[in-house]
Scaffold this motif. Sequence first.
Motif, PDB file in Angstrom:
ATOM      1  N   PHE A   8       0.842  -1.200   0.000  1.00 39.47           N
ATOM      2  CA  PHE A   8       0.000   0.000   0.000  1.00 39.47           C
ATOM      3  C   PHE A   8       0.877   1.251   0.000  1.00 39.47           C
ATOM      4  O   PHE A   8       0.687   2.171  -0.805  1.00 39.47           O
ATOM      5  N   ARG A   9       1.871   1.268   0.893  1.00 44.30           N
ATOM      6  CA  ARG A   9       2.770   2.434   0.962  1.00 44.30           C
ATOM      7  C   ARG A   9       3.488   2.634  -0.369  1.00 44.30           C
ATOM      8  O   ARG A   9       3.557   3.740  -0.896  1.00 44.30           O
ATOM      9  N   LYS A  10       3.994   1.532  -0.921  1.00 40.28           N
ATOM     10  CA  LYS A  10       4.724   1.608  -2.190  1.00 40.28           C
ATOM     11  C   LYS A  10       3.795   2.104  -3.306  1.00 40.28           C
ATOM     12  O   LYS A  10       4.156   2.973  -4.092  1.00 40.28           O
ATOM     13  N   GLY A  11       2.580   1.533  -3.342  1.00 42.19           N
ATOM     14  CA  GLY A  11       1.614   1.930  -4.367  1.00 42.19           C
ATOM     15  C   GLY A  11       1.282   3.412  -4.286  1.00 42.19           C
ATOM     16  O   GLY A  11       1.233   4.110  -5.308  1.00 42.19           O
ATOM     17  N   LEU A  12       1.066   3.902  -3.071  1.00 41.45           N
ATOM     18  CA  LEU A  12       0.695   5.313  -2.887  1.00 41.45           C
ATOM     19  C   LEU A  12       1.864   6.239  -3.232  1.00 41.45           C
ATOM     20  O   LEU A  12       1.673   7.282  -3.871  1.00 41.45           O
ATOM     21  N   PHE A  13       3.069   5.837  -2.840  1.00 48.29           N
ATOM     22  CA  PHE A  13       4.234   6.693  -3.094  1.00 48.29           C
ATOM     23  C   PHE A  13       4.639   6.627  -4.570  1.00 48.29           C
ATOM     24  O   PHE A  13       4.929   7.649  -5.195  1.00 48.29           O
ATOM     25  N   ASP A  14       4.682   5.398  -5.149  1.00 50.37           N
ATOM     26  CA  ASP A  14       5.112   5.253  -6.549  1.00 50.37           C
ATOM     27  C   ASP A  14       4.163   5.978  -7.503  1.00 50.37           C
ATOM     28  O   ASP A  14       4.593   6.541  -8.504  1.00 50.37           O
ATOM     29  N   SER A  15       2.858   5.959  -7.165  1.00 52.17           N
ATOM     30  CA  SER A  15       1.893   6.626  -8.036  1.00 52.17           C
ATOM     31  C   SER A  15       1.870   8.135  -7.775  1.00 52.17           C
ATOM     32  O   SER A  15       1.204   8.879  -8.490  1.00 52.17           O
ATOM     33  N   GLY A  16       2.576   8.578  -6.739  1.00 46.92           N
ATOM     34  CA  GLY A  16       2.613  10.006  -6.411  1.00 46.92           C
ATOM     35  C   GLY A  16       1.365  10.497  -5.696  1.00 46.92           C
ATOM     36  O   GLY A  16       1.226  11.697  -5.446  1.00 46.92           O
ATOM     37  N   LEU A  17       0.456   9.574  -5.357  1.00 50.09           N
ATOM     38  CA  LEU A  17      -0.772   9.986  -4.650  1.00 50.09           C
ATOM     39  C   LEU A  17      -0.417  10.630  -3.320  1.00 50.09           C
ATOM     40  O   LEU A  17      -0.980  11.652  -2.937  1.00 50.09           O
ATOM     41  N   LEU A  18       0.520  10.023  -2.597  1.00 42.69           N
ATOM     42  CA  LEU A  18       1.055  10.604  -1.369  1.00 42.69           C
ATOM     43  C   LEU A  18       2.548  10.831  -1.555  1.00 42.69           C
ATOM     44  O   LEU A  18       3.235  10.025  -2.198  1.00 42.69           O
ATOM     45  N   ILE A  19       3.036  11.914  -0.976  1.00 43.57           N
ATOM     46  CA  ILE A  19       4.454  12.260  -1.088  1.00 43.57           C
ATOM     47  C   ILE A  19       5.072  12.220   0.307  1.00 43.57           C
ATOM     48  O   ILE A  19       4.661  12.981   1.186  1.00 43.57           O
ATOM     49  N   PRO A  20       6.025  11.290   0.540  1.00 42.09           N
ATOM     50  CA  PRO A  20       6.620  11.198   1.875  1.00 42.09           C
ATOM     51  C   PRO A  20       7.356  12.501   2.219  1.00 42.09           C
ATOM     52  O   PRO A  20       7.938  13.131   1.344  1.00 42.09           O
ATOM     53  N   MET A  21       7.299  12.898   3.474  1.00 44.73           N
ATOM     54  CA  MET A  21       7.938  14.149   3.889  1.00 44.73           C
ATOM     55  C   MET A  21       8.965  13.924   4.992  1.00 44.73           C
ATOM     56  O   MET A  21       9.365  14.867   5.676  1.00 44.73           O
ATOM     57  N   GLY A  22       9.408  12.678   5.166  1.00 42.68           N
ATOM     58  CA  GLY A  22      10.497  12.417   6.101  1.00 42.68           C
ATOM     59  C   GLY A  22      10.056  12.122   7.530  1.00 42.68           C
ATOM     60  O   GLY A  22      10.890  11.861   8.388  1.00 42.68           O
ATOM     61  N   VAL A  23       8.764  12.195   7.793  1.00 40.38           N
ATOM     62  CA  VAL A  23       8.231  11.870   9.122  1.00 40.38           C
ATOM     63  C   VAL A  23       7.016  10.971   8.914  1.00 40.38           C
ATOM     64  O   VAL A  23       6.178  11.272   8.058  1.00 40.38           O
ATOM     65  N   ASP A  24       6.925   9.879   9.662  1.00 37.08           N
ATOM     66  CA  ASP A  24       5.754   9.009   9.516  1.00 37.08           C
ATOM     67  C   ASP A  24       4.484   9.795   9.830  1.00 37.08           C
ATOM     68  O   ASP A  24       4.399  10.469  10.852  1.00 37.08           O
ATOM     69  N   GLY A  25       3.521   9.697   8.938  1.00 38.14           N
ATOM     70  CA  GLY A  25       2.240  10.365   9.179  1.00 38.14           C
ATOM     71  C   GLY A  25       2.159  11.775   8.642  1.00 38.14           C
ATOM     72  O   GLY A  25       1.186  12.478   8.900  1.00 38.14           O
ATOM     73  N   LEU A  26       3.201  12.213   7.876  1.00 39.22           N
ATOM     74  CA  LEU A  26       3.207  13.558   7.282  1.00 39.22           C
ATOM     75  C   LEU A  26       3.452  13.397   5.779  1.00 39.22           C
ATOM     76  O   LEU A  26       4.518  12.928   5.382  1.00 39.22           O
ATOM     77  N   TYR A  27       2.441  13.749   4.973  1.00 39.78           N
ATOM     78  CA  TYR A  27       2.540  13.488   3.535  1.00 39.78           C
ATOM     79  C   TYR A  27       2.013  14.656   2.721  1.00 39.78           C
ATOM     80  O   TYR A  27       1.091  15.352   3.137  1.00 39.78           O
ATOM     81  N   GLY A  28       2.605  14.811   1.523  1.00 40.97           N
ATOM     82  CA  GLY A  28       2.007  15.672   0.520  1.00 40.97           C
ATOM     83  C   GLY A  28       0.940  14.880  -0.227  1.00 40.97           C
ATOM     84  O   GLY A  28       0.897  13.648  -0.145  1.00 40.97           O
ATOM     85  N   ARG A  29       0.076  15.586  -0.941  1.00 41.78           N
ATOM     86  CA  ARG A  29      -1.021  14.941  -1.672  1.00 41.78           C
ATOM     87  C   ARG A  29      -0.985  15.371  -3.135  1.00 41.78           C
ATOM     88  O   ARG A  29      -0.749  16.543  -3.428  1.00 41.78           O
ATOM     89  N   SER A  30      -1.300  14.450  -4.038  1.00 40.23           N
ATOM     90  CA  SER A  30      -1.312  14.782  -5.473  1.00 40.23           C
ATOM     91  C   SER A  30      -2.671  15.382  -5.860  1.00 40.23           C
ATOM     92  O   SER A  30      -3.634  15.350  -5.088  1.00 40.23           O
ATOM     93  N   GLU A  31      -2.719  15.880  -7.096  1.00 36.50           N
ATOM     94  CA  GLU A  31      -3.976  16.442  -7.621  1.00 36.50           C
ATOM     95  C   GLU A  31      -5.078  15.376  -7.600  1.00 36.50           C
ATOM     96  O   GLU A  31      -6.227  15.661  -7.246  1.00 36.50           O
ATOM     97  N   THR A  32      -4.726  14.144  -7.989  1.00 36.08           N
ATOM     98  CA  THR A  32      -5.721  13.067  -8.011  1.00 36.08           C
ATOM     99  C   THR A  32      -6.245  12.794  -6.601  1.00 36.08           C
ATOM    100  O   THR A  32      -7.455  12.683  -6.373  1.00 36.08           O
ATOM    101  N   PHE A  33      -5.321  12.690  -5.647  1.00 33.86           N
ATOM    102  CA  PHE A  33      -5.710  12.456  -4.243  1.00 33.86           C
ATOM    103  C   PHE A  33      -6.666  13.555  -3.794  1.00 33.86           C
ATOM    104  O   PHE A  33      -7.727  13.284  -3.212  1.00 33.86           O
ATOM    105  N   GLU A  34      -6.302  14.803  -4.097  1.00 36.54           N
ATOM    106  CA  GLU A  34      -7.130  15.937  -3.682  1.00 36.54           C
ATOM    107  C   GLU A  34      -8.492  15.917  -4.361  1.00 36.54           C
ATOM    108  O   GLU A  34      -9.505  16.272  -3.753  1.00 36.54           O
TER     109      GLU A  34
END
Length: 303
Positions: A8-34
């Motif tokens: 799930f994590r890999k799928g979300l990050f590889d697709s760019g839906l969520l963008i890791p920000m270096g802290v667990d539980g803190l993410y950027g969001r893509s246009e699709t996610f939004e």
Amino acid sequence: MTVQLEAFRKGLFDSGLLIPMGVDGLYGRSETFESIGTAFDALVSRTGAADKAEVLRFPPALSKQVFETTGYMASFPQLAGTIHSFAGNDKAHAALMRTIEAKEDWTTTQKATQVVAVPAACYPLYGPLGARGPLKPEGALFDVFSWCFRHEPSLEPTRMQFFRMREFVRAGSPEQVQQFREAWVERGKKMMESLQLPLNVDVANDPFFGRAGRMLVTNQREQALKFELLVPVIEGTSPTACLSFNYHQDKFGLSFKIRKSDGETAHTACVGFGIERVILALLATHGYDPQKWPDRVRSALWP
Ligand code: AMP
Ligand code: ZN
């Protein structure tokens, strides 16, 4: 259908839906996610439109004094986020910069500001509501929305530190607010079924802190003060609470002097919609590309 956590994590990050920000539980969001979140938020608006709730928006922070009045520290000190800032002179600033350059902990000299991060979207409402004076005989209904902070770092994308919560909040007599909550359990189920998500509704308990907290857990379950709408998302973990239906009894009414038209303390209840959790439940169930979701799900979200 659940997904395995790592996949799930890999799928979300590889697709760019969520963008890791270096802290667990803190993410950027893509246009699709939004776009999914915006559509779900609008579905919530349509579902509740007939009730004509009063829309109010607050920043994602509370004054320290209001925060104390909510009683949050008694129940969830481990989740609270206090906002601190630098409050020293030139000399203290030079010392601060030396500490940062030495990669040591520079946060120990930070001083608390007057503000605390909002833990739930309804918290900023109760103070102003009490200040308005007695409710009308029919009570009151509000529509609130906020970014919320909870200090619960986790690898599970469904448990974020900063996330968004939409809520409807009812204040009035015990009968009025319980009727509101019961109606929303049914509406919430229908709404989530329209998204073809597997779900069930169950009594819930909050992670009350410490030994005293154990009593609160029992009380919350026995009195059925909280229900959650759960969707299985991550394999091998308990289903994810996407919606919650809370009956606060007279807790906030007493703390914030919210009164009914007859002068008695009002009861309150709220229904909360976890925007990120619903998006993630949809992505886990229907796949990472909303263009390929079942037609009925797409038309429920994008009518
Ligand atoms: P609660 O006040 O705990 O019932 O939270 C209200 C709603 O916010 C829940 O039903 C979830 O959908 C959502 N929520 C709570 N905690 C988190 C979190 N750590 N990350 C994302 N969503 C959350
Ligand atoms: Zn609430």
